[in-house]
Write an enzyme that holds these catalytic residues in place. Sequence first.
Site, PDB file in Angstrom:
ATOM      1  N   TRP A 221      31.829  27.833  45.311  1.00  8.54           N
ATOM      2  CA  TRP A 221      31.131  27.827  44.012  1.00  8.54           C
ATOM      3  C   TRP A 221      32.053  27.311  42.911  1.00  8.54           C
ATOM      4  O   TRP A 221      31.600  26.945  41.827  1.00  8.54           O
ATOM      5  CB  TRP A 221      30.639  29.237  43.665  1.00  8.54           C
ATOM      6  N   ASP A 222      33.353  27.261  43.190  1.00 13.43           N
ATOM      7  CA  ASP A 222      34.336  26.742  42.233  1.00 13.43           C
ATOM      8  C   ASP A 222      33.867  25.389  41.677  1.00 13.43           C
ATOM      9  O   ASP A 222      34.040  25.082  40.503  1.00 13.43           O
ATOM     10  CB  ASP A 222      35.689  26.484  42.915  1.00 13.43           C
TER      11      ASP A 222
ATOM     12  N   GLU B  35      36.744  39.912  43.052  1.00 14.13           N
ATOM     13  CA  GLU B  35      36.766  40.262  44.479  1.00 14.13           C
ATOM     14  C   GLU B  35      37.501  41.573  44.769  1.00 14.13           C
ATOM     15  O   GLU B  35      37.611  41.978  45.922  1.00 14.13           O
ATOM     16  CB  GLU B  35      37.405  39.121  45.276  1.00 14.13           C
TER      17      GLU B  35
ATOM     18  N   LYS C  29      40.241  41.371  39.349  1.00 12.88           N
ATOM     19  CA  LYS C  29      40.975  40.185  39.792  1.00 12.88           C
ATOM     20  C   LYS C  29      40.770  38.993  38.861  1.00 12.88           C
ATOM     21  O   LYS C  29      41.704  38.257  38.564  1.00 12.88           O
ATOM     22  CB  LYS C  29      40.499  39.825  41.211  1.00 12.88           C
ATOM     23  N   GLN C  30      39.522  38.800  38.428  1.00 10.97           N
ATOM     24  CA  GLN C  30      39.220  37.548  37.718  1.00 10.97           C
ATOM     25  C   GLN C  30      38.008  37.716  36.826  1.00 10.97           C
ATOM     26  O   GLN C  30      37.282  38.702  36.933  1.00 10.97           O
ATOM     27  CB  GLN C  30      38.953  36.447  38.740  1.00 10.97           C
TER      28      GLN C  30
HETATM   29  C1  BGC Z   1      38.531  33.643  44.231  1.00  7.67           C
HETATM   30  C2  BGC Z   1      37.150  33.084  44.445  1.00  7.67           C
HETATM   31  C3  BGC Z   1      37.270  31.626  44.718  1.00  7.67           C
HETATM   32  C4  BGC Z   1      38.224  31.349  45.875  1.00  7.67           C
HETATM   33  C5  BGC Z   1      38.500  29.890  46.047  1.00  7.67           C
HETATM   34  C6  BGC Z   1      39.379  33.369  45.459  1.00  7.67           C
HETATM   35  O1  BGC Z   1      40.665  33.865  45.267  1.00  7.67           O
HETATM   36  O2  BGC Z   1      38.484  35.028  44.014  1.00  7.67           O
HETATM   37  O3  BGC Z   1      36.369  33.292  43.304  1.00  7.67           O
HETATM   38  O4  BGC Z   1      36.028  31.071  44.999  1.00  7.67           O
HETATM   39  O5  BGC Z   1      39.453  31.971  45.630  1.00  7.67           O
HETATM   40  O6  BGC Z   1      39.090  29.364  44.905  1.00  7.67           O
END
Ligand code: BGC
Length: 767
Positions: free
Chosen positions: A354-355, A482, A592-593
């Site tokens: 999804w990035d 995550e 995390k994000q």
């Molecule tokens: C992130 C995800 C992301 C993936 C690839 C993970 O560490 O938490 O959101 O899609 O990395 O970049």
Amino acid sequence: MRRILSGDEWTIVQECFDDENSLFSESIFSLANGYMGGRGNFEEGYGGKTLRSFFHAGVYYPDKAQYGWYKIGYPLKNNKVINSPDIIGIKIKINGSKLDLFKNSFKNFKRILNMKNGLLKRSFIFIDKDGMQSDIIVKRFLSMHNKNLLAISYSIVPIDRSAIVEFEPYIDGNVTNSDSGEKTDCFWKEVYKDEESLVVKTKSTDFHIASTMRVKISLDNKPLNSEYISVKKGKYIGQKYIINLPKRTALKIEKFVSSFNSRNIEKNEILKLSKSDIANNSKYDFDYLLLASEKKWKKIWKKIDIKIDGDVYSQQAIRFNLFMLNSTYTGEDKSLNISPKGFTGEMYNGSTYWDTEIYCLPYFLYLDSQIAKNLLLYRFNFLPQAINNAKLLGLKGALYPMITLDGNEGHAEWEITLMEIHRNSAMAFAIYNYIIATGDTNYMVDFGFEVIANIARFWADRVIYNSENKVYTILGVTGPDEFHNNVDNNWYTNLMAKWVLNYAYKQSAWLKNKNEEKFNEICKKYNFKKEEFKKWQEISEKIFLNRKGDIFVQFDGFFEKEQLTIYDVPHDQLPVVQHWSWDRINRVSLIKQADVILGLYLLSDHFTLNEKKENFIFYELRTLHESSLSPSIYSILASHIGLYDKAFELFKKSALYDLEDINNNTEHGLHITSMGGTCLSILEGFIGLKVKDDKIQISPYLPPEWKLLKVRVIFRERLLSISISKKEISITLLKGDDMDIFIYSNKFNVNKEKCLKCRRIIYNSKN
Ligand code: BGC
């Protein structure tokens, strides 16, 4: 990681190389040209810590998925872009000592990545087992002009005495991925080999790769016609030379390789093509071929550059982000996408996440809308697979995969990746974003509606009605954060599902009105009924969005977690993912994000300034940014709410994520997709670029360290150059018709006659 890199606005320089930083620097010095690419491995090999990798974009293998306990719905195959034959290799021995910087001594090491022309250069003095020194200079590039071409120039000068130099340029198909679930020789099978060419194919996906090499040798720049011994064993071909090299004489080995894969070409043709391509190119020397690639880079930089005056550090970092992102993905091929690590490592399997839709596509919208359209079409073409993915989970509509190479779900981790169904909304949002930016409403008619309607149908089936509270809930998901898995009512997931359902409902009415025939055709194809559209609207209105006072609650139970802030984590325990158990991570409030903040960024106009501020302050204190995708989004939101110092701090975190190894994981590869986010933190953040009601709006801010910020932006067939200086904003229309633009909410006209100039409002962080 201590800062081991230096350089200037166009270069990344490393003068200190050791085994401790070898993996990190292999990632940093990766090269690619959209077609193929690999890590900054040494041509001669390296006996210490190394991950030798070279990939062809989109050439993958369905590796066996490995589970402790398989459950229904888990994918059986773990598709991964696999290492393709090693074409950079040259084995070297000087006076019997194998040239290996791990095993032998060396001094004066210097490696330079020139981002202006894509040239990687390494120099050092090699000290052989008898203490004799040789001067070594190695140059390499992957041509941007001819995507099939790799060129290497390797020069050796013995300093203290004459030397016997044995070297063997080779192509080696005995490669595997370090995490493969199957045995090495299962990936590649030999098809053909001769003295200069090797053709291999993957077992089940039947991708073929043909590579042909030519080697040219010179002594003090005079061509040398030397005999070689041809080495052919299994999937390996080499050309072994032994040269008696007088003291202080320069031996130059030029190795050119032309490599073709069968993704878009008939497999029986690729050997012929690689042979004729190498015959054409090896007429020239390394420098001449570099010139052609350099010219191409010049054109690319003209289009992509973001110029920052007054802060070399930021300038270098943003160019690194631009260089890596644009050499990973060049946008011409609709069947390719952007993997989080691009060509710089095996992690994430070269797959699409999804990035792309959230972090990269919006960047390409301002650069080249055709590229953005190609990225959308990539998903459109996989709609049947997305429908099947939903079916596998027992649901209607379409569920786009979290990780994919062929449209099917390709990852083997349940709670984290597969439960992140929020990704489905990203696909719909990207379509909306594209249409807002380009005005290309035909996209909705021809492709977009089918996608958003099937995603809406998925959400309508995935929600659960809570009759007590009279709301729709979405249970058992993982949000973008995550660190908290299998949660209920992730605010971001619910917000975006609500948005999709409403958008799809409105678009159904719009399409019916705009092109009834097409509307009926789609309804017939997927059996959509009027009542179903109506239901989407009803669900959308009643989706549960939890809030506590002014704070949007990330998920049910978030406040029951042990409430920690980032200041509660000792520095030596960061990143927590490398120090804490998953259980501990799950039970605290650290995230995390960007999660709630991502929702506030994407749907910014739906929220008040105060809501954005309150939530930013609350969640920023709890966000560890242990995903590279996080700081850019926080930076943009910080710009929007006037926290400019914070925005700058977070911009730097995003821009330097790899150069400074912020998350202690650059060794696995670069964070390519987050580089789109870094660019957005300048475009949408500092410049405040936004498209609303078919007009561009900007509200620029310039960090105090910067004297000038200059970008080019494409908007509906117009090319604009926007410069922000300490006092002034200047906008030049370089191509296209006159247009209106909003600067700090005031309307101006931009035309070709003269450059538009206006005073800049000076903000500080208290605004
Ligand atoms: C992130 C995800 C992301 C993936 C690839 C993970 O560490 O938490 O959101 O899609 O990395 O970049």
